[in-house]
Design a protein around this motif. Structure first.
Motif, PDB file in Angstrom:
ATOM      1  N   UNK A   5      21.957  49.116   8.751  1.00 52.90           N
ATOM      2  CA  UNK A   5      22.886  49.676   7.773  1.00 52.90           C
ATOM      3  C   UNK A   5      22.386  49.465   6.346  1.00 52.90           C
TER       4      UNK A   5
ATOM      5  N   UNK B 222      19.288  49.484   5.328  1.00 55.58           N
ATOM      6  CA  UNK B 222      18.318  50.548   5.062  1.00 55.58           C
ATOM      7  C   UNK B 222      19.028  51.869   4.815  1.00 55.58           C
TER       8      UNK B 222
ATOM      9  N   UNK C  48      25.922  42.901   3.847  1.00 57.31           N
ATOM     10  CA  UNK C  48      26.052  43.900   4.912  1.00 57.31           C
ATOM     11  C   UNK C  48      25.288  43.351   6.116  1.00 57.31           C
ATOM     12  N   UNK C  49      26.011  42.850   7.114  1.00 60.06           N
ATOM     13  CA  UNK C  49      25.333  42.118   8.186  1.00 60.06           C
ATOM     14  C   UNK C  49      24.334  42.923   9.007  1.00 60.06           C
ATOM     15  N   UNK C  50      24.528  44.235   9.171  1.00 60.76           N
ATOM     16  CA  UNK C  50      23.590  44.972  10.018  1.00 60.76           C
ATOM     17  C   UNK C  50      22.394  45.427   9.207  1.00 60.76           C
TER      18      UNK C  50
ATOM     19  N   UNK D  53      26.137  42.514  -2.386  1.00 56.40           N
ATOM     20  CA  UNK D  53      27.170  42.549  -1.350  1.00 56.40           C
ATOM     21  C   UNK D  53      26.510  42.246  -0.019  1.00 56.40           C
TER      22      UNK D  53
ATOM     23  N   UNK E  36      22.160  45.119  -1.579  1.00 54.45           N
ATOM     24  CA  UNK E  36      22.774  44.751  -0.301  1.00 54.45           C
ATOM     25  C   UNK E  36      21.916  43.689   0.374  1.00 54.45           C
TER      26      UNK E  36
ATOM     27  N   UNK F 102      21.994  52.362   3.720  1.00 57.20           N
ATOM     28  CA  UNK F 102      22.794  52.410   2.497  1.00 57.20           C
ATOM     29  C   UNK F 102      21.929  52.718   1.267  1.00 57.20           C
TER      30      UNK F 102
ATOM     31  N   UNK G 231      23.946  54.816  -3.262  1.00 60.83           N
ATOM     32  CA  UNK G 231      25.071  54.014  -3.736  1.00 60.83           C
ATOM     33  C   UNK G 231      24.619  52.578  -4.001  1.00 60.83           C
TER      34      UNK G 231
END
Lengths: 253, 345, 272
Positions: free
Chosen positions: B78, B80, B73-75, B71, B40, B82, B87
């Motif tokens: 989030x 961390x 993930x802008x935040x 992929x 991410x 994820x 996953x």
């Protein structure tokens, strides 16, 4: 009221809405509310730019996995709850709880459990549509007139036969209604989840919201509307094809 | 690990999902040698991110590993989070939220830097904000990536020093520097952390000014770091894959410092801003000089050392980002980068 | 369907049925308790498989709730949240109920508005968030607006459908007895509307609670949303689950309250 009269009123309503929107858009300006005349061109541009459709297809695929699972598990579960008291008593409180639980509040927890990708979105969609699918199937199964089942029994139909030929057809309209209701909530949950982690189509909507013009934002919403209305009509059509006794009055409301 | 993942999956979607994704999980665990790393990364690729994007897409295949499956993930927060789910395998995330997760009992490791220091600056609407103290005004709202990450800390530190009561500051979260850029431009917020290349562009479009430059306030500052989960790293295959990632990143750092032409190509290829894809060699060289030479965002040895963290811990603590109870030895894993450096020389 | 068969069964077996009813009533409380315990046990057994930072056990959540309640912080935040929820809900009811009645009782209005309303209903309300930010900013007004949008369409659709389905025979019967407009409205239409108005209230309040937390998470984080964000930032899963649990409980409570008042106020229309 004749069909053509209804159609005339429908069209008048839509035209009036568009006119109001156009006037409102002209007054408010493009960065507060883009008028339909601007949105049309933006929409065509986005349609060919590719991002919109690509993200939409990706998001919908994940949504349908979650929604499919909700149907696959919720429908039999609802039917069981409706027919067996013990199952109902054990499961019902928790299903009611799931129905009232806000998907947005679950999102931060689900990120920890499932990350931000496929599993996360599937899980959110599943949880948000599961309750509706289950409860509708439940009401259907409970509402089956015992007299019908008695009749089937008196013709000495076996339990499997009874289920297949009597209970299932009687349940069918409810299952389709549940699916339609569930789909509404599945779409809502998908967009919410994606807006929360800023991925997929929902991410696109949220990020476009920061732009100066609102035309792309409205374009994305219009596409979403087409998809949602289309899917709902599609399910209704499937319902009528598979079960001609499916009463369109049962449509989700 | 496998057990936990199984439980999670069956939770996710009941028995059906369990059946569907179980084989998927198995292949991932056993065929780790050949599987692409699932990574991410944050929402935008700007000048400072270019080397690691090149590393995971271009250099990994050169090392005989598959290119990463990544992929956006802008935040940062989030990203961390994820990793915790198992996953996603690796995150280019934020060191501070990782430290906080470990304080809460999570098993996360920081194995290297995706880039050092930061190219972020805090830009404000010059019409409404002149000094740090102005941030307290009621009608002033600032947006950070997510609460308590380094985009937040870089504001909290200097602001608190200047006597600003952070409780009085309206802070909202907005993932993605591109989003923050547009929000500031549209007047929806009055202060945002942006990368300096964005700040320069913004300055041409109105009365915007740089209020905080972390590069001047902090001697060392952590940018994005490579985060993995502890038990993921214990699997030997995963360790090898992580090592390949660090090798690729270090090679990319060195190439970016040494080879202006290569950096320019990668800049045009991976940049997410439209203007980046058409930028001239000269324009890119300015960015490369500023980041690589002036700030030093891509150290040739990656500079992933315990010392950096020991130095920064009090700073983060003072900003209220962490409690300070974290055991750095448990989080910061320098063994991989040591191996890599020994091999690369 | 089901209550007719239920009534028939009652008639058939008189006293025995009444006795059985009592048994079922007492045992259903037992079953309910059993269900709650089973659910908590399942929750607990899942939580033992996962690290505490990801998913807290029911005990950890209970402990957190007790602590947070005693401190007074959480209840205060909850009350603040409920304030904008109520305002949004009331506004939505004030607009959606008359509009729904109009659409339901007037064919011309219905066919003119229906396509547009269906289309707007199809757009997930949360997708309007970027617009609401533009129009209302990110604070109190925006939160009320999101709650409004989130329950407005659900209420409108329910009321419209209900008003359209008022048994035409009832109205014809009243007309043939020469009821004037006033009697028609207060004597026939209004009582016939109570059931679906109650349904609309129930659906609307669930959506409003949903909207309340969504708003607090998507706009500037305040109250419960801030509580969740802060908990999420320090990876406190017990605190996060506490908020979810509280909200679900609150939702259930509101729903049961509406159902209960429905049974009290409209004894002729008891749902199963």
């Amino acid at each position: 009221m004749t069909k053509s009269h209804i159609l005339f009123l429908n069209v008048t309503g839509i035209v009036m809405f568009l006119l109001l929107w156009e006037v409102g858009g002209r007054i408010a300006g493009e960065n507060l509310l883009a008028a339909p005349s601007i949105v049309v061109f933006e929409y065509i541009r986005l349609l060919f730019a590719g991002d919109m459709l690509r993200e939409l297809v990706g998001s919908l695929r994940q949504m349908f996995v979650g929604f499919g699972l909700a149907c696959a598990i919720g429908m039999p579960m609802g039917a069981l709850m409706g027919r067996i008291r013990l199952v109902d008593a054990l499961v019902h409180p928790w299903v009611s709880m799931v129905v009232v639980t806000s998907a947005a509040a679950l999102a931060p927890i689900f990120i920890l459990m499932f990350g931000t990708g496929f599993e996360f979105r599937v899980a959110i969609v599943f949880v948000s549509s599961f309750g509706y699918v289950t409860l509708t199937a439940y009401h259907g199964a409970r509402g089956i007139d015992p007299k019908i089942i008695d009749v089937a029994r008196s013709y000495s139909t076996g339990p499997v036969e009874t289920y297949r030929k009597v209970i299932l057809p009687a349940l069918f309209p409810y299952l389709i209604t549940g699916a339609r209701l569930g789909l509404v909530h599945a779409t809502r949950a998908m967009v919410m989840a994606e807006m929360f982690v800023l991925v997929g189509y929902g991410g696109l909507i949220f990020q476009t919201g920061q732009d100066l013009s609102t035309a792309p934002l409205i374009s994305y919403l219009v596409t979403l509307m087409f998809v949602s209305v289309g899917a709902n009509m599609g399910l209704g059509w499937i319902g009528r094809q598979l079960a001609p006794w499916y009463d369109s009055k049962m449509s989700a409301g | 690990m496998l057990n936990r993942r199984t439980v999670l999956k069956s939770l996710a979607a009941g028995a059906g999902a369990g059946l569907l994704s179980q084989p998927f999980g198995m292949t991932r665990a056993f065929a780790a040698d050949h599987a692409a790393l699932k990574i991410n990364v944050p929402g935008n690729t700007l000048g400072v991110h270019v080397p690691y994007m090149a590393a995971i897409n271009e250099i990994l295949p050169e090392l005989g590993e598959p290119a990463a499956a990544w992929e956006r993930v802008p935040k940062l927060q989030t990203i961390t989070q994820s990793i915790l789910s198992g996953q996603t395998e690796v995150g280019a995330g934020d060191a501070i939220s990782t430290l906080r997760a470990v304080e809460a009992g999570a098993d996360l490791k920081i194995i290297g830097n995706a880039f050092m220091h930061t190219s972020l600056v805090f830009v404000v609407n010059g019409d409404k904000v002149d000094t740090l103290k102005d941030l307290e005004k009621d009608d002033v709202t600032i947006a950070v990536n997510s609460k308590g990450d380094f985009t937040h800390v870089m504001v909290v530190g200097p602001a608190t020093q200047a006597g600003v009561d952070m409780d009085k500051v309206n802070v909202i979260k907005m993932g993605g520097s591109g989003n923050r850029f547009r929000a500031l431009l549209a007047g929806k917020v009055d202060g945002v952390p942006l990368h300096f290349d964005q700040a320069a562009e913004l300055a041409t479009q109105g009365n915007f000014k740089v209020l905080i430059e972390p590069a001047k306030v902090y001697e060392a500052f952590l940018g994005e770091v490579w985060i993995v989960s502890g038990n993921w790293l214990e699997v030997p295959e995963n360790r090898a894959r992580a090592k390949a990632l660090l090798t690729a990143t270090t090679m990319a750092f060195r190439k970016a410092n040494a080879d202006a032409g290569w950096y320019a190509d990668m800049y045009r290829k991976y940049g997410t801003k439209e203007s980046m894809q058409t930028a001239s060699d000269e324009e890119i060289e300015v960015v490369r000089q500023a980041l690589g030479v002036d700030i030093g965002t891509w150290p040739n040895d990656m500079n992933h050392r315990m010392g950096v963290y020991e130095q920064l811990l009090p700073v983060y603590e003072a900003a209220g980002a962490i409690k300070g109870s974290v055991d750095l030895n448990k989080v910061v894993d320098t063994s991989l980068i040591d191996e890599v450096l020994a091999e690369l020389g | 369907m089901s209550h007719t068969s239920g009534a028939a069964a009652l008639e058939r077996s008189g006293d025995i049925a009444r006795m059985r009813m009592r048994d079922i009533f007492s045992s259903s409380w037992l079953l309910y308790l059993l269900s709650v315990c089973a659910g908590l046990l399942l929750w607990h057994s899942i939580s033992t498989q996962l690290p505490g930072v990801i998913f807290a056990s029911p005990f950890a959540v209970a402990e957190h709730l007790v602590g947070a309640m005693a401190e007074g912080d959480l209840p205060a935040r909850f009350l603040n949240s409920v304030r904008h929820m109520l305002l949004g809900l009331v506004l939505a009811l004030l607009v959606a109920v008359p509009l729904g009645m109009l659409m339901g009782r007037n064919e011309t209005v219905f066919h003119m508005c229906n396509p547009v309303m269906t289309a707007l209903f199809a757009v997930p309300s949360v997708a309007f968030v970027p617009f609401l930010i533009l129009w209302f900013g990110i604070f109190y007004e925006a939160r009320v607006a999101l709650v409004f949008v989130m329950c407005f369409f659900d209420i409108l659709i329910t009321v419209t459908a209900g008003a359209r389905n008022i048994e035409p025979r009832v109205i014809q019967a009243a007309r043939s007895f020469g009821a004037n407009r006033r009697i028609m409205f207060f004597g026939v239409l209004m009582p016939a509307s109570y059931p679906f108005l109650m349904t609309a209230l129930r659906i609307g309040s669930i959506r409003a609670i949903n909207g309340m937390i969504t708003a607090e998470l998507f706009f500037a984080a305040v109250n419960l949303g801030e509580y969740m964000e802060d908990a999420s930032a320090v990876f406190d899963s017990a605190a996060m689950l506490s908020v979810v649990f509280l909200l679900s409980l609150f939702g259930l409570l509101v729903q049961e309250l509406v159902k209960w008042s429905e049974a009290k106020l409209l004894p002729w229309h008891v749902r199963d």
